[in-house]
Scaffold this motif. Structure first.
Motif, PDB file in Angstrom:
ATOM      1  N   ALA A   1      -7.009 -17.007   2.880  1.00 18.29           N
ATOM      2  CA  ALA A   1      -7.063 -17.135   1.414  1.00 18.29           C
ATOM      3  C   ALA A   1      -7.449 -15.803   0.772  1.00 18.29           C
ATOM      4  N   LEU A   2      -8.400 -15.090   1.393  1.00 14.05           N
ATOM      5  CA  LEU A   2      -8.840 -13.786   0.868  1.00 14.05           C
ATOM      6  C   LEU A   2      -7.695 -12.780   0.878  1.00 14.05           C
ATOM      7  N   LEU A   3      -6.930 -12.750   1.979  1.00 16.06           N
ATOM      8  CA  LEU A   3      -5.791 -11.832   2.076  1.00 16.06           C
ATOM      9  C   LEU A   3      -4.753 -12.133   0.998  1.00 16.06           C
ATOM     10  N   VAL A   4      -4.490 -13.421   0.766  1.00 15.25           N
ATOM     11  CA  VAL A   4      -3.496 -13.823  -0.243  1.00 15.25           C
ATOM     12  C   VAL A   4      -3.975 -13.455  -1.640  1.00 15.25           C
ATOM     13  N   VAL A   5      -5.227 -13.761  -1.947  1.00 17.55           N
ATOM     14  CA  VAL A   5      -5.775 -13.434  -3.279  1.00 17.55           C
ATOM     15  C   VAL A   5      -5.763 -11.923  -3.503  1.00 17.55           C
ATOM     16  N   ASN A   6      -6.065 -11.168  -2.446  1.00 20.57           N
ATOM     17  CA  ASN A   6      -6.065  -9.705  -2.586  1.00 20.57           C
ATOM     18  C   ASN A   6      -4.662  -9.125  -2.748  1.00 20.57           C
ATOM     19  N   LEU A   7      -3.637  -9.840  -2.271  1.00 21.61           N
ATOM     20  CA  LEU A   7      -2.266  -9.420  -2.569  1.00 21.61           C
ATOM     21  C   LEU A   7      -2.022  -9.524  -4.073  1.00 21.61           C
ATOM     22  N   PHE A   8      -2.478 -10.625  -4.674  1.00 25.28           N
ATOM     23  CA  PHE A   8      -2.361 -10.762  -6.138  1.00 25.28           C
ATOM     24  C   PHE A   8      -3.171  -9.687  -6.850  1.00 25.28           C
ATOM     25  N   ASN A   9      -4.346  -9.365  -6.297  1.00 26.43           N
ATOM     26  CA  ASN A   9      -5.164  -8.298  -6.896  1.00 26.43           C
ATOM     27  C   ASN A   9      -4.455  -6.945  -6.828  1.00 26.43           C
ATOM     28  N   MET A  10      -3.707  -6.718  -5.736  1.00 22.12           N
ATOM     29  CA  MET A  10      -2.906  -5.481  -5.628  1.00 22.12           C
ATOM     30  C   MET A  10      -1.887  -5.404  -6.758  1.00 22.12           C
ATOM     31  N   PHE A  11      -1.201  -6.519  -6.999  1.00 21.92           N
ATOM     32  CA  PHE A  11      -0.198  -6.553  -8.073  1.00 21.92           C
ATOM     33  C   PHE A  11      -0.850  -6.399  -9.444  1.00 21.92           C
ATOM     34  N   ILE A  12      -1.997  -7.062  -9.624  1.00 21.42           N
ATOM     35  CA  ILE A  12      -2.681  -7.001 -10.927  1.00 21.42           C
ATOM     36  C   ILE A  12      -3.200  -5.593 -11.203  1.00 21.42           C
ATOM     37  N   THR A  13      -3.845  -4.981 -10.190  1.00 22.33           N
ATOM     38  CA  THR A  13      -4.503  -3.684 -10.382  1.00 22.33           C
ATOM     39  C   THR A  13      -3.526  -2.517 -10.369  1.00 22.33           C
TER      40      THR A  13
ATOM     41  N   ASP B   1     -12.577  -2.270  -5.539  1.00 21.90           N
ATOM     42  CA  ASP B   1     -12.413  -1.184  -4.557  1.00 21.90           C
ATOM     43  C   ASP B   1     -11.771  -1.697  -3.269  1.00 21.90           C
ATOM     44  N   GLY B   2     -11.084  -0.771  -2.604  1.00 23.35           N
ATOM     45  CA  GLY B   2     -10.584  -1.039  -1.251  1.00 23.35           C
ATOM     46  C   GLY B   2      -9.353  -1.916  -1.158  1.00 23.35           C
ATOM     47  N   LEU B   3      -8.714  -2.218  -2.288  1.00 24.09           N
ATOM     48  CA  LEU B   3      -7.526  -3.078  -2.242  1.00 24.09           C
ATOM     49  C   LEU B   3      -6.371  -2.425  -1.489  1.00 24.09           C
ATOM     50  N   ASP B   4      -6.288  -1.091  -1.567  1.00 26.64           N
ATOM     51  CA  ASP B   4      -5.185  -0.381  -0.909  1.00 26.64           C
ATOM     52  C   ASP B   4      -5.608   0.215   0.439  1.00 26.64           C
ATOM     53  N   GLN B   5      -6.655  -0.360   1.036  1.00 25.96           N
ATOM     54  CA  GLN B   5      -7.112   0.075   2.359  1.00 25.96           C
ATOM     55  C   GLN B   5      -6.809  -1.025   3.378  1.00 25.96           C
ATOM     56  N   PHE B   6      -6.513  -0.631   4.608  1.00 24.61           N
ATOM     57  CA  PHE B   6      -6.303  -1.636   5.653  1.00 24.61           C
ATOM     58  C   PHE B   6      -6.704  -1.063   7.009  1.00 24.61           C
ATOM     59  N   GLU B   7      -7.006  -1.988   7.916  1.00 28.94           N
ATOM     60  CA  GLU B   7      -7.372  -1.597   9.287  1.00 28.94           C
ATOM     61  C   GLU B   7      -6.092  -1.407  10.085  1.00 28.94           C
ATOM     62  N   ARG B   8      -5.949  -0.235  10.700  1.00 28.58           N
ATOM     63  CA  ARG B   8      -4.744   0.046  11.473  1.00 28.58           C
ATOM     64  C   ARG B   8      -4.731  -0.766  12.763  1.00 28.58           C
ATOM     65  N   TYR B   9      -3.536  -1.045  13.240  1.00 27.47           N
ATOM     66  CA  TYR B   9      -3.363  -1.845  14.449  1.00 27.47           C
ATOM     67  C   TYR B   9      -3.910  -1.117  15.672  1.00 27.47           C
ATOM     68  N   ALA B  10      -4.620  -1.843  16.513  1.00 28.53           N
ATOM     69  CA  ALA B  10      -5.086  -1.324  17.805  1.00 28.53           C
ATOM     70  C   ALA B  10      -4.967  -2.455  18.824  1.00 28.53           C
ATOM     71  N   GLU B  11      -4.348  -2.163  19.962  1.00 26.45           N
ATOM     72  CA  GLU B  11      -4.137  -3.199  20.978  1.00 26.45           C
ATOM     73  C   GLU B  11      -5.443  -3.615  21.633  1.00 26.45           C
TER      74      GLU B  11
ATOM     75  N   CYS C   1       0.844  -1.212   0.000  1.00 24.14           N
ATOM     76  CA  CYS C   1       0.000   0.000   0.000  1.00 24.14           C
ATOM     77  C   CYS C   1       0.871   1.251   0.000  1.00 24.14           C
ATOM     78  N   TYR C   2       1.943   1.229   0.789  1.00 28.05           N
ATOM     79  CA  TYR C   2       2.856   2.386   0.834  1.00 28.05           C
ATOM     80  C   TYR C   2       3.571   2.558  -0.506  1.00 28.05           C
ATOM     81  N   GLN C   3       4.027   1.442  -1.082  1.00 30.35           N
ATOM     82  CA  GLN C   3       4.728   1.512  -2.370  1.00 30.35           C
ATOM     83  C   GLN C   3       3.815   2.028  -3.480  1.00 30.35           C
ATOM     84  N   LYS C   4       2.554   1.597  -3.431  1.00 31.96           N
ATOM     85  CA  LYS C   4       1.583   2.066  -4.436  1.00 31.96           C
ATOM     86  C   LYS C   4       1.307   3.554  -4.253  1.00 31.96           C
ATOM     87  N   LYS C   5       1.120   3.962  -3.008  1.00 35.22           N
ATOM     88  CA  LYS C   5       0.803   5.360  -2.692  1.00 35.22           C
ATOM     89  C   LYS C   5       1.941   6.299  -3.111  1.00 35.22           C
TER      90      LYS C   5
END
Length: 689
Positions: free
Chosen positions: A524-536, A638-648, A480-484
């Motif tokens: 599996a969803l996280l892994v597939v969406n990594l490929f979607n990040m590369f594809i998109t 949509d939302g491929l470059d979005q993520f939930e920030r860490y919260a303890e 996400c940072y590299q894309k941004k």
């Protein structure tokens, strides 16, 4: 003969009737545990007591044997002992101060050990009297603060920190230690910082200071405002932050060195030769022998600093020469003969010397590099719960780091290249990497290598799902940072793609077993969406157009895995069951991957048929891919470059509660009777009259 017998008899009678003499300090303790005020008949009782060498074992055991009724009877004397201990801390006579500190240790431990089921208020009442507790604890904290910040001897400062560690860890759950409320009100935060900012103090007491701070930060952190959290979050003093970083760095460096020494010792021995002869069939046993005890206390300190203080991120990146700490003589700490890992950083003065000559051929290092190496060791073996928790904490720290903008800038800085020798798990099908072959690259490459290494080496029956989720999420945040920022990182992306595809293959092969314990569709969803990040978005951050072509080649080459995944998630999503919704998300995420496979596979088959080639080379497949991009239709997701920030809180609260409990027990064990031995202290003060 009768005279000899008579003489022998007399000897026997004398020896049997002889009483064991008690040392004077023990007799004085017995007076305290009697009903009468010990100072009633001897006004100098308390003065004399603190001139006597403390018998910690006897005092603690005496406190532990006191029953409920006796407590009421001797409470005045216990309160009086506590009060006079605190008063003695202000004495000029340092022997008295030493004895008072050690007596307080025995009091805190003995009373808590006996009254584990008692409320915090009852314990406070027994120790110091509830009506006077506030003043007694204020006086105690003020005097400890003065001793730590003043020009007291290093031994006294060390003993002050030991007492505080003893106080903080007397209960298994530190949040149930009501006495710590007074430590919150009468803060010693500034005293801890002063220890860390001074080179000499840090060298002797840095480890204890950092661990103490980490534990205090975790006192009732979710229930009330903890002043140590607030103060740690706003520290901006560079020497202090550097000092904290240096203590953590030295502890981790020492761990890495110990592991490397064990590894070299193991490889050079007969066992290694035998292993090679037998075809590496004993590799798992060899791994167990390389195990070095992990250090969660120092990791917790690093985590809290990274999480709470944005200024600390700069400390991670500060470069200095990489010095072999084994080559430097280790100073001894007189009050801690059984020194915990990293307590006395050997090369600390060298690290802090601004005039240190820099060899242009000398590899530079920083805290982040040392931490990555540490993580690469810890994350190898996650079979037991202790090491699993250590690996989890490492990944949580890395998650916090990759979410920070400054850290991301440093990680991706093309002008700051490092050779990072990560430890890799011994595996039969690959050779050990040679250190000299490691290229000098931006640090993000080492971080990605660490994630790939974990993915490849932990596909096992007892699947560490939580660690895999964190690992893939770290990769996603970096992308996400590299894309941004449109950073074209020169990295061997094919290794990552191959690892991710093999992970999907593993999930498919073990579907039934894994589904009994885990929601495999989330991973599996996280892994597939990594490929979607590369594809998109790959055209914005992959280094060359060839890299983009290679992505498509890998997807088409391994199409069977994606086809099987689609069949599996389609089957689960069309049936009613608990995984229906989770599986349907994966089905939707696979749209573009399947579009690529369905578009290029017929083209490749057609090319092979026309050219009468039974098996195409990689270059021929890439040629087909390049010439057929134009007719490929993909959907924008949509939302491929979005993520939930860490919260303890709330997700990680239970984990940290158990972790702090484990650290507290370990610290309590290390602050043992022998670490509080008086012998060295008395020698140090022997010139004092």
């Amino acid at each position: 003969m009768s005279q000899v017998e008579k003489k022998a008899g007399l000897l026997r009678r004398t020896s049997s009737s002889k009483k064991t003499l008690k040392e004077k300090v023990v007799l004085m303790y017995d007076e305290i545990f009697a009903k009468e005020d010990p100072a009633k008949n001897n006004p100098r009782f308390w003065d004399e007591l603190f001139l006597m060498k403390v018998n910690l074992e006897y005092l603690e055991s005496k406190l532990e044997t006191v029953d409920g009724e006796e407590v009421q009877r001797i409470q005045y004397n216990i309160n009086s002992l506590f009060h006079h201990c605190v008063q003695a801390l202000g004495e000029e006579h340092q022997i008295k101060v030493v004895n008072a500190l050690q007596t307080l240790c025995a009091l805190f431990r003995g009373v808590h050990q006996k009254n584990k089921s008692a409320s915090g208020f009852d314990i406070i009442n027994m120790l110091m009297g509830f009506d006077k507790a506030e003043q007694r604890m204020k006086d105690l904290m003020d005097r400890l603060d003065s001793l730590l910040c003043g020009d007291s001897s290093e031994s006294l400062k060390s003993l002050c920190l030991k007492l505080l560690l003893c106080l903080v860890t007397v209960t298994d759950n530190i949040s149930q230690n009501t006495i710590l409320e007074y430590v919150m009100i009468n803060s010693i935060f500034e005293a801890i910082l002063q220890v860390l900012s001074d080179v000499s103090s840090r060298g002797q007491h840095g480890y204890d200071a950092v661990v103490l701070l980490a534990l205090l930060v975790n006192y009732r952190k979710y229930e009330s405002v903890n002043p140590y959290i607030v103060k740690l979050s706003i520290v901006d003093d560079e020497p202090t932050l550097d000092g904290m970083g240096m203590v953590v760095h030295q502890a981790l460096t020492e761990y890495n060195r110990q592991y490397k020494d064990k590894e070299e010792e193991h490889q050079g021995g007969f066992f290694s030769t035998l292993t090679s002869m037998m075809g590496n069939m004993f590799i798992a046993d060899a791994d167990e022998k390389l195990s070095v005890q992990t250090n969660e206390a120092i990791l917790l300190a690093l985590y809290e600093a990274v999480l709470l203080n944005r200024n600390f991120i700069t400390v991670l990146a500060q470069s200095h020469p990489e010095i072999d700490i084994a080559a430097t003589p280790t100073p001894t700490n007189p009050t801690t003969p059984t020194t915990p890992l990293g307590t006395t950083p050997p090369s600390l003065d060298m690290m802090n010397n601004p005039e240190l000559p820099l060899d242009p051929n000398l590899q530079t290092s920083n805290l982040l590099i040392t931490f990555l190496k540490y993580a690469s060791i810890v994350m190898q073996d996650t079979k037991d719960e202790h090491r699993l928790n250590s690996a989890r904490l490492c990944l949580i720290i890395l998650t916090c780091i990759v979410e920070d903008q400054y850290a991301d800038r440093f990680l991706h800085d093309d002008n700051m290249n490092f050779r990072v020798n990560l430890h890799r798990m011994p595996m039969r099908h690959r050779k050990k990497a040679v250190d000299k072959n490691i290229p000098s690259r931006p640090l993000v490459c080492a971080l990605l290598d660490l994630m790939v290494e974990f993915i490849v080496t932990h596909m096992m029956k007892d699947f560490p799902m939580d660690l895999y989720l964190r690992c893939v999420q770290i990769i996603h945040k970096l992308l996400c940072y590299q894309k941004k920022c449109r950073i074209r990182l020169h990295y061997t992306w094919r290794e990552l793609w191959s690892a991710l595809i093999n992970l999907l293959k593993f999930l498919l092969s073990n579907e039934t077993t894994l589904l009994a314990k885990h929601n495999i569709f989330q991973l599996a969803l996280l892994v597939v969406n990594l490929f979607n990040m590369f594809i998109t978005y790959g055209d914005t951050f992959l280094p060359t157009s060839n890299s983009y072509d290679e992505l498509y080649y890998e997807i088409v080459r391994m199409h069977q895995v994606f086809d099987n995944l689609y069949c599996m998630v389609l089957r689960v999503s069309t049936n009613t069951g608990q995984w229906k919704e989770a599986a349907s998300k994966v089905t939707h995420a696979l749209i573009n991957v399947r579009a690529i496979i369905n578009h290029f596979n017929p083209k490749i088959e057609s090319y092979a048929a026309v050219n009468h080639i039974s098996q195409l080379s990689e270059e021929q497949v890439l040629e087909v891919v390049r010439s057929n991009y134009d007719t490929l239709t993909l959907k924008l997701q949509d939302g491929l470059d979005q993520f939930e920030r860490y919260a303890e809180q709330p997700k990680e609260a239970a984990f940290f509660k158990e972790l702090v409990r484990s650290i507290s027990l370990n610290v309590r064990k290390n602050v043992s009777l022998n670490t509080l031995s008086q012998d060295v202290l008395l020698k140090e003060f022997s010139t004092i009259s």
